[in-house]
Design a protein around this motif. Sequence first.
Motif, short mmCIF file in Angstrom:
data_model
loop_
_atom_site.label_atom_id
_atom_site.label_comp_id
_atom_site.label_asym_id
_atom_site.label_seq_id
_atom_site.Cartn_x
_atom_site.Cartn_y
_atom_site.Cartn_z
N ALA A 178 21.22 50.29 59.68
CA ALA A 178 22.65 50.38 59.40
C ALA A 178 23.39 51.15 60.49
CB ALA A 178 22.89 51.03 58.04
N ALA A 179 22.77 52.18 61.03
CA ALA A 179 23.41 52.95 62.10
C ALA A 179 23.65 52.07 63.32
CB ALA A 179 22.54 54.16 62.47
N MET A 180 22.67 51.24 63.65
CA MET A 180 22.83 50.32 64.78
C MET A 180 23.94 49.32 64.49
SD MET A 180 22.02 46.88 65.50
CE MET A 180 20.59 46.49 64.48
N PRO A 205 20.04 43.71 67.56
CA PRO A 205 21.45 43.83 67.94
C PRO A 205 22.09 42.51 68.34
CG PRO A 205 20.22 45.68 68.82
CD PRO A 205 19.20 44.76 68.21
N VAL A 206 21.36 41.63 69.04
CA VAL A 206 21.97 40.38 69.47
C VAL A 206 22.39 39.53 68.27
CG1 VAL A 206 19.79 39.10 69.72
CG2 VAL A 206 21.79 38.42 71.06
N ASN A 207 21.60 39.52 67.20
CA ASN A 207 21.97 38.76 66.02
C ASN A 207 23.19 39.38 65.33
OD1 ASN A 207 20.11 36.66 66.11
ND2 ASN A 207 18.53 37.85 65.08
N ALA A 209 30.21 47.54 58.94
CA ALA A 209 30.57 48.62 58.00
C ALA A 209 29.45 48.90 57.02
CB ALA A 209 31.84 48.22 57.25
N THR A 210 28.21 48.66 57.40
CA THR A 210 27.07 48.74 56.49
C THR A 210 26.92 50.13 55.88
OG1 THR A 210 26.00 47.17 57.99
CG2 THR A 210 24.64 48.16 56.25
N GLN A 211 26.71 50.15 54.57
CA GLN A 211 26.48 51.38 53.83
C GLN A 211 25.09 51.35 53.22
OE1 GLN A 211 29.45 51.13 50.79
NE2 GLN A 211 31.18 51.39 52.20
N GLY A 231 19.61 50.52 48.66
CA GLY A 231 20.35 49.28 48.84
C GLY A 231 21.15 49.37 50.13
N SER A 232 21.34 48.24 50.77
CA SER A 232 22.14 48.18 52.00
C SER A 232 23.27 47.18 51.76
CB SER A 232 21.27 47.73 53.17
OG SER A 232 22.03 47.66 54.37
#
Length: 393
Positions: free
Chosen positions: A113-115, A60-62, A122-124, A146-147
């Motif tokens: 992605a949820a985090m 999360p910090v990054n 907006a990661t899918q 794929g992310s």
Amino acid sequence: MQTNRDVIVIGGAVTGASVAWWLTRLAPGLRVSVIERDPTYARAATALSVASIRSQFSNPVNVQISRFGVQFLRDFESELGLAPGQGDLGLKENGYLFLGGSPEAPGVMAEIAAMQRDLGAATQVLTPAEVAQAWPWMQTADLTAGSFGPRDEGWFDNMGLLGGFRTAARQAGVEFVQDVAVGLVMEGDRACGVRLASGAVLGCGAVVNCAGTRSAEVLAWAGIALPVEPRKRTVFVIDAPNARHPEAPLIIDHQGYYMRPEQGGWITATVPQDDGPCDADDFEPDAHLFEEAIWPMLYQRSEGFDAVKVQRLWVGHYDYNTLDQNAILGRVPGRQGLFLACGFSGHGLQQSPAVGRGMAELIVHGGYRSLDLSELGMERVVEGRPFLERAIV
């Protein structure tokens, strides 16, 4: 010894320039000097970077560092008080696309992605079929997921970022000194000055080590080992007339390379199998990597790469943190007045806005105020406790 400086920053590329500017923003009138060996920056990691930014980190910090960074890039002119046209960094938000091929990839990508979305990204997460639909020129038979970050990710003007920080820092009174730091002045366990190759000795209240690939050498002057070393990365600019896709994202392929579109062609690179430390002055490209390693992977991803010509190539260096490939920031335990901002392992350019702010807060206020960067502190190095990303590129 001249003693009229509050802070001396060793290393004047993007991290050092950001730290210097933020110091004067938080404490106007602070006397700051930046020591830089080469003001042309010909071999600086900043100048040789592919200049990209992403929110897709697993810590999360990054993610928060990059979330601040991308907004800072958008508001660069106003943040630095530059004249109109001085601070347009040309941010191109084509996004990042991570391609996974393992059975675990869909679940891991969904969790991360949820985090990221909780932090404003907006990661899918895409199925192979969705990847194929979005980018029909790709072969997807080997993929499991794929992310993709459809906004706030892409690439920008690296030297524009550095130039803006330097211009604004100078306007705020920061002194940029062309010289080479060759030693620290220590009074017991306190850093109180820097020795220069010219023979000058500059006294100060604090020293910030932003020396990049030479940061371990600087810290050794204080009697402390740092697990940071130069690692060579050869970058290729290629023309593929049957694979012109200027709308493509920056692609991180599980096969082991990355690529992104660049002026009708592509930029691409890989990590060599024999990756290890190099001499800080070794900028000889590993030209064989394209034909032997990268080209077969490109062709496997898309048959459009059947005809490819290398137009140019160059070498950049990572200040590679061998412990965990994450930045090492903050105070040096047991050494008063000595601070670190190094070991970025290829992420320093995109992290420089938030890192500069954090280091300035630590020096001026005695602690982090905006974003807590303590997880990236030197303490983990002393304790041998890696702070790992789940996917390093």
